[in-house]
Design a protein around this motif. Structure first.
Motif, mmCIF file in Angstrom:
data_model
loop_
_atom_site.group_PDB
_atom_site.id
_atom_site.type_symbol
_atom_site.label_atom_id
_atom_site.label_comp_id
_atom_site.label_asym_id
_atom_site.label_seq_id
_atom_site.Cartn_x
_atom_site.Cartn_y
_atom_site.Cartn_z
ATOM 1 N N ILE B 142 0.834 -1.203 0.000
ATOM 2 C CA ILE B 142 0.000 0.000 0.000
ATOM 3 C C ILE B 142 0.865 1.248 0.000
ATOM 4 C CG2 ILE B 142 -0.235 -0.190 2.527
ATOM 5 C CD1 ILE B 142 -2.977 1.139 2.219
ATOM 6 N N THR B 143 0.540 2.152 -0.892
ATOM 7 C CA THR B 143 1.220 3.446 -0.912
ATOM 8 C C THR B 143 0.158 4.528 -0.892
ATOM 9 O OG1 THR B 143 1.737 2.616 -3.129
ATOM 10 C CG2 THR B 143 3.539 3.600 -1.890
ATOM 11 N N PHE B 144 0.410 5.565 -0.099
ATOM 12 C CA PHE B 144 -0.584 6.636 -0.066
ATOM 13 C C PHE B 144 0.067 7.979 -0.318
ATOM 14 C CE2 PHE B 144 0.628 7.426 4.345
ATOM 15 C CZ PHE B 144 1.003 6.161 4.750
ATOM 16 N N TYR B 145 -0.599 8.758 -1.106
ATOM 17 C CA TYR B 145 -0.120 10.085 -1.464
ATOM 18 C C TYR B 145 -1.097 11.104 -0.913
ATOM 19 C CZ TYR B 145 2.101 7.025 -4.868
ATOM 20 O OH TYR B 145 2.777 5.999 -5.457
ATOM 21 N N GLU B 146 -0.582 11.957 -0.042
ATOM 22 C CA GLU B 146 -1.445 13.035 0.442
ATOM 23 C C GLU B 146 -1.258 14.222 -0.492
ATOM 24 O OE1 GLU B 146 -2.452 13.725 4.192
ATOM 25 O OE2 GLU B 146 -1.906 11.776 5.016
ATOM 26 N N GLU B 147 -2.262 14.491 -1.278
ATOM 27 C CA GLU B 147 -2.147 15.629 -2.178
ATOM 28 C C GLU B 147 -2.528 16.904 -1.426
ATOM 29 O OE1 GLU B 147 -4.506 14.673 -5.593
ATOM 30 O OE2 GLU B 147 -3.604 12.689 -5.781
ATOM 31 N N LYS B 148 -2.355 18.042 -2.115
ATOM 32 C CA LYS B 148 -2.783 19.292 -1.502
ATOM 33 C C LYS B 148 -4.282 19.164 -1.229
ATOM 34 C CE LYS B 148 -0.645 19.280 -5.379
ATOM 35 N NZ LYS B 148 0.504 18.520 -5.044
ATOM 36 N N ASN B 149 -5.026 20.183 -1.254
ATOM 37 C CA ASN B 149 -6.481 20.211 -1.002
ATOM 38 C C ASN B 149 -7.098 18.967 -0.332
ATOM 39 O OD1 ASN B 149 -5.868 18.845 -3.356
ATOM 40 N ND2 ASN B 149 -7.113 20.140 -4.662
ATOM 41 N N ASN B 150 -6.352 18.377 0.601
ATOM 42 C CA ASN B 150 -6.918 17.302 1.431
ATOM 43 C C ASN B 150 -7.424 16.067 0.699
ATOM 44 O OD1 ASN B 150 -6.387 18.224 3.984
ATOM 45 N ND2 ASN B 150 -8.174 19.569 3.978
ATOM 46 N N ILE B 151 -6.830 15.778 -0.445
ATOM 47 C CA ILE B 151 -7.184 14.551 -1.140
ATOM 48 C C ILE B 151 -6.130 13.492 -0.822
ATOM 49 C CG2 ILE B 151 -7.712 13.497 -3.363
ATOM 50 C CD1 ILE B 151 -9.541 15.775 -2.911
ATOM 51 N N VAL B 152 -6.574 12.311 -0.465
ATOM 52 C CA VAL B 152 -5.647 11.222 -0.207
ATOM 53 C C VAL B 152 -5.828 10.167 -1.291
ATOM 54 C CG1 VAL B 152 -4.835 9.537 1.461
ATOM 55 C CG2 VAL B 152 -5.915 11.632 2.248
ATOM 56 N N ASP B 153 -4.716 9.802 -1.923
ATOM 57 C CA ASP B 153 -4.751 8.840 -3.013
ATOM 58 C C ASP B 153 -4.065 7.571 -2.523
ATOM 59 O OD1 ASP B 153 -4.929 7.621 -5.408
ATOM 60 O OD2 ASP B 153 -3.918 9.194 -6.551
ATOM 61 N N ILE B 154 -4.768 6.469 -2.573
ATOM 62 C CA ILE B 154 -4.200 5.228 -2.063
ATOM 63 C C ILE B 154 -4.114 4.182 -3.169
ATOM 64 C CG2 ILE B 154 -4.589 3.316 -0.452
ATOM 65 C CD1 ILE B 154 -5.567 5.248 1.547
ATOM 66 N N VAL B 155 -2.945 3.557 -3.283
ATOM 67 C CA VAL B 155 -2.735 2.553 -4.315
ATOM 68 C C VAL B 155 -2.347 1.229 -3.663
ATOM 69 C CG1 VAL B 155 -1.395 1.910 -6.348
ATOM 70 C CG2 VAL B 155 -1.982 4.308 -5.959
ATOM 71 N N LEU B 156 -3.036 0.167 -4.075
ATOM 72 C CA LEU B 156 -2.762 -1.168 -3.555
ATOM 73 C C LEU B 156 -2.281 -2.046 -4.696
ATOM 74 C CD1 LEU B 156 -6.060 -1.490 -1.519
ATOM 75 C CD2 LEU B 156 -3.780 -1.147 -0.575
ATOM 76 N N ASP B 157 -1.270 -2.861 -4.434
ATOM 77 C CA ASP B 157 -0.696 -3.687 -5.490
ATOM 78 C C ASP B 157 -0.233 -5.023 -4.926
ATOM 79 O OD1 ASP B 157 0.961 -4.852 -7.453
ATOM 80 O OD2 ASP B 157 1.350 -2.879 -8.327
ATOM 81 N N ASN B 158 -0.698 -6.105 -5.523
ATOM 82 C CA ASN B 158 -0.261 -7.426 -5.049
ATOM 83 C C ASN B 158 0.624 -8.152 -6.056
ATOM 84 O OD1 ASN B 158 -2.052 -8.267 -6.989
ATOM 85 N ND2 ASN B 158 -2.975 -9.868 -5.722
ATOM 86 N N GLY B 159 1.105 -7.399 -7.072
ATOM 87 C CA GLY B 159 1.940 -8.025 -8.088
ATOM 88 C C GLY B 159 1.157 -8.291 -9.358
ATOM 89 N N ASN B 160 -0.097 -8.672 -9.200
ATOM 90 C CA ASN B 160 -0.943 -8.912 -10.368
ATOM 91 C C ASN B 160 -1.959 -7.795 -10.573
ATOM 92 O OD1 ASN B 160 0.098 -11.578 -10.862
ATOM 93 N ND2 ASN B 160 -1.025 -12.192 -9.030
ATOM 94 N N THR B 161 -2.537 -7.376 -9.477
ATOM 95 C CA THR B 161 -3.651 -6.430 -9.560
ATOM 96 C C THR B 161 -3.287 -5.124 -8.884
ATOM 97 O OG1 THR B 161 -5.097 -8.345 -9.334
ATOM 98 C CG2 THR B 161 -6.113 -6.180 -9.105
ATOM 99 N N THR B 162 -3.707 -4.032 -9.473
ATOM 100 C CA THR B 162 -3.547 -2.732 -8.844
ATOM 101 C C THR B 162 -4.920 -2.134 -8.581
ATOM 102 O OG1 THR B 162 -1.498 -2.385 -10.065
ATOM 103 C CG2 THR B 162 -2.504 -0.456 -9.068
ATOM 104 N N ILE B 163 -5.118 -1.736 -7.352
ATOM 105 C CA ILE B 163 -6.370 -1.118 -6.947
ATOM 106 C C ILE B 163 -6.049 0.269 -6.458
ATOM 107 C CG2 ILE B 163 -8.228 -1.178 -5.243
ATOM 108 C CD1 ILE B 163 -7.894 -4.156 -5.063
ATOM 109 N N SER B 164 -6.836 1.245 -6.837
ATOM 110 C CA SER B 164 -6.589 2.559 -6.260
ATOM 111 C C SER B 164 -7.898 3.245 -5.940
ATOM 112 C CB SER B 164 -5.763 3.414 -7.208
ATOM 113 O OG SER B 164 -6.575 3.942 -8.208
ATOM 114 N N PHE B 165 -7.845 4.094 -4.961
ATOM 115 C CA PHE B 165 -9.031 4.881 -4.641
ATOM 116 C C PHE B 165 -8.618 6.202 -4.015
ATOM 117 C CE2 PHE B 165 -8.704 3.876 -0.176
ATOM 118 C CZ PHE B 165 -8.191 2.594 -0.155
#
Lengths: 274, 274
Positions: B142-165
DNA sequence: CTAATAGTGTCTATTAGACAGTATGTT
DNA sequence: AACATACTGTCTAATAGACACTATTAG
C-alpha cells in the motif's frame, strides 16, 4: 447446494436476510461539561469540576439505577444519527460536539438479550442548556482518583446522590499504553457504563493536549484562568501559568472585555481563535 | 397500557425482544504488515513497504471485488472474539495484536440489508505466517499520497492487480485535527472498506509515535536500519538517524548477533525491550 | 578502492519547567 | 492595607533538528 447467480440484482432479489440470527444495537452517550462550585470566600474564584449527565432508569432492567443517556438505534437510522437524536431529546439542543468512542459487545452486557452498544462522547457548555433538561436527567460532578496498583476510583455526585465505582486498568501485552478495564465495584450504574465513562475520560485527557476540543465546553467569552482550570480538572493536575499561557496563546484571541468583581485584579476575556 | 413488574426477574421472564427490528453485525479487519522489495543492486538494502491483506470475494454482493477479511458475528460470540476467529481462519495464527478501530453504520453500506460493522486493525510480522494464507487472500503493498487540497490517493498492489481509490479528508467543525472521510473514487474495493483502511492508517501513524505497537510487525531480531525504515514507511517521511536512535534507544536491547552480507558495514541485531 | 549502509559526536534551535516578580480590583 | 488572582520576565533543563564525521563490509 448453493444456487448460482449471474448478476448482483438477481442475487439481492433472492436474498433472505433472516438466515442469520440478528441482534439489537444501542448508542450510549457520555455527555461531559464543566460546573462551577462556589466557594465561601468572596475573593476566591469558583472551583471548576468536570460533570456528566446521567439519567435515572424508570424501567427494568436496572430499574432505579442511573445510566448514560442512550437508546436503541432505529433500523432505518444511520448509526451516527442515533446519538444526535438522543442528545436532542435529552438536552433540547442541536449542534453538540460528538465523537464515537468505542463499541462494547460482550454477550451478557444486557440481561434482556444480545445488545451491542456504540458509545459516544459529547462535549458541551452546560450553560447553553440550563433548565432544558428532561425529567429524570441530572448532572453529576465527577472526580477520579488514580491509585497505585492501577486502580481507578470514580465518584459521581449530583448533590443528592453519590455513586462510586472502581475499575482496574489492565495493561495489554505487546504494547505500552493500551489498557483494558475491568469493573471491580459498581452498585449504582447500569450496564457496563463505568467502562464508557472511563474510556471517555481517557479520550478527553488525550485529546485535550493536541486538539481544540476543550472549547466545546467553554462559553464564548472566558478568562485564561477559567480555561486553565478546565485543563487542570480534566488532566487531574496543576499547570504552571506561564507555560499554559504560552501553549494556548495561539488558540485564543484577547478581547477588550473584562471580567471584574472578583475581589482581585480583573482579567481580560478571551475568545476561541478558529 | 404498560404492564408493571415488581422484580427484574419477573420483567425479564416476560420480555419480548422481538418488538424491535433487529440487525446484523460484521467485523472487518485491517491486517497490516511490512514487506521487503528486493532491489537490483547487491549493496542496497531491501525497500520496505507497508502491506495489507485483502480477500477476493467469490460471492455476491461485490462478487470478484477485493475486500478486507471479515464476517458476521455470531449471536453468542463476544464482539471482540469475532475478529480473533476470523484472523485465525484467514491466517492460521493466534496471538495477533488486535485493536478496535471504528464502527461504521450508515444505512446503505451493505446492499443486502442493514449491517453495522465494527472494524479492527491487526498488526503482524508477515514472516510468521508465510504459506499459511487461505485460498483467496493476498497481500497488497500500500502506498498513499497526500495531495494538496486534502485529497488522499491510495494505491494497492499485489503483483498482479492494482487497486486505487481516492478519499477526501473533510475537516470537522469545532476541532483542529478530527477528520471525516468521503470516498471520491473507488472501483475495486467492496463496501466502505476504503474508510476502514484510512482510519487504520491514521491510527497507526498516530500510535507509532507514542506506543510500542511497531514491534508487533517486527521479527524477534532486527537492525535499527530496518526498524527505522518501518517507521518511515508508516509515517511517510524520512527520519534523521541520530534523532531516531535517541528516541528508540530505550525501547530496544542490543544483542551480540549481527547481520552481515549486505555489501556494506554489518549491523547489530536488536530485540524489543519490554 | 568504492559504494552503501552503520553508527556517533556535537552544535544549535526549540520547547518545557520553574520561580520570582509586578499589577490591580474588592472589602 | 490585605488578599487573591492576573499577568510577565527570565533563567534553566530537556528535547528535537541538523550536519559532519568515522567505521566497516562485499565485490
Amino acid at each position: 447446494m448453493v444456487k448460482r447467480y449471474n448478476t448482483e440484482e438477481e442475487f439481492l432479489k433472492d436474498y433472505d436476510s433472516s438466515k442469520y440470527k440478528k441482534l439489537s444495537m444501542t448508542t450510549d452517550i457520555l455527555i461531559v461539561s464543566v460546573s462551577n462550585e462556589e466557594v465561601d470566600n468572596y475573593r476566591k474564584t469558583d472551583k471548576k469540576k468536570m460533570s456528566i449527565l446521567l439519567v435515572k432508569r424508570d424501567n427494568y432492567p436496572f430499574k432505579d439505577k442511573w445510566c448514560l443517556p442512550g437508546g436503541f438505534i432505529d433500523i432505518d437510522e444511520d448509526l451516527d444519527e442515533s446519538p444526535k437524536r438522543i442528545l436532542k431529546k435529552e438536552t433540547n439542543v442541536d449542534n453538540i460536539y460528538l465523537e464515537q468512542l468505542y463499541t462494547f459487545g460482550s454477550i451478557k452486557r444486557d440481561p434482556r438479550m444480545r445488545v451491542v452498544s456504540t458509545s459516544y462522547i459529547a462535549l458541551i457548555d452546560k450553560n447553553r442548556l440550563i433548565n432544558n433538561l428532561s425529567n429524570n436527567a441530572s448532572w453529576f460532578d465527577i472526580t477520579f482518583y488514580e491509585e497505585k496498583n492501577n486502580i481507578v476510583d470514580i465518584v459521581l455526585d449530583n448533590g443528592n446522590t453519590t455513586i462510586s465505582f472502581k475499575l482496574e486498568k489492565v495493561l495489554r501485552e505487546q504494547t505500552t499504553d493500551r489498557y483494558s478495564f475491568k469493573i471491580l465495584e459498581n452498585n449504582y450504574l447500569a450496564f457496563d457504563h463505568p467502562l464508557v465513562i472511563l474510556a471517555g475520560i481517557e479520550r478527553l485527557k488525550n485529546k485535550i493536549e493536541y486538539t481544540d476540543i476543550v472549547f466545546n465546553m467553554m462559553p464564548e467569552y472566558f478568562t485564561l484562568g477559567e480555561l486553565q482550570q478546565v485543563y487542570e480538572v480534566i488532566l487531574g493536575k496543576k499547570l504552571l501559568d506561564p507555560a499554559f499561557r504560552r501553549i494556548i496563546a495561539n488558540k485564543v484571541v484577547k478581547t477588550t472585555k473584562m471580567k471584574t468583581g472578583g475581589g482581585h485584579r480583573p482579567s481580560y476575556l478571551f475568545k476561541y481563535k478558529k
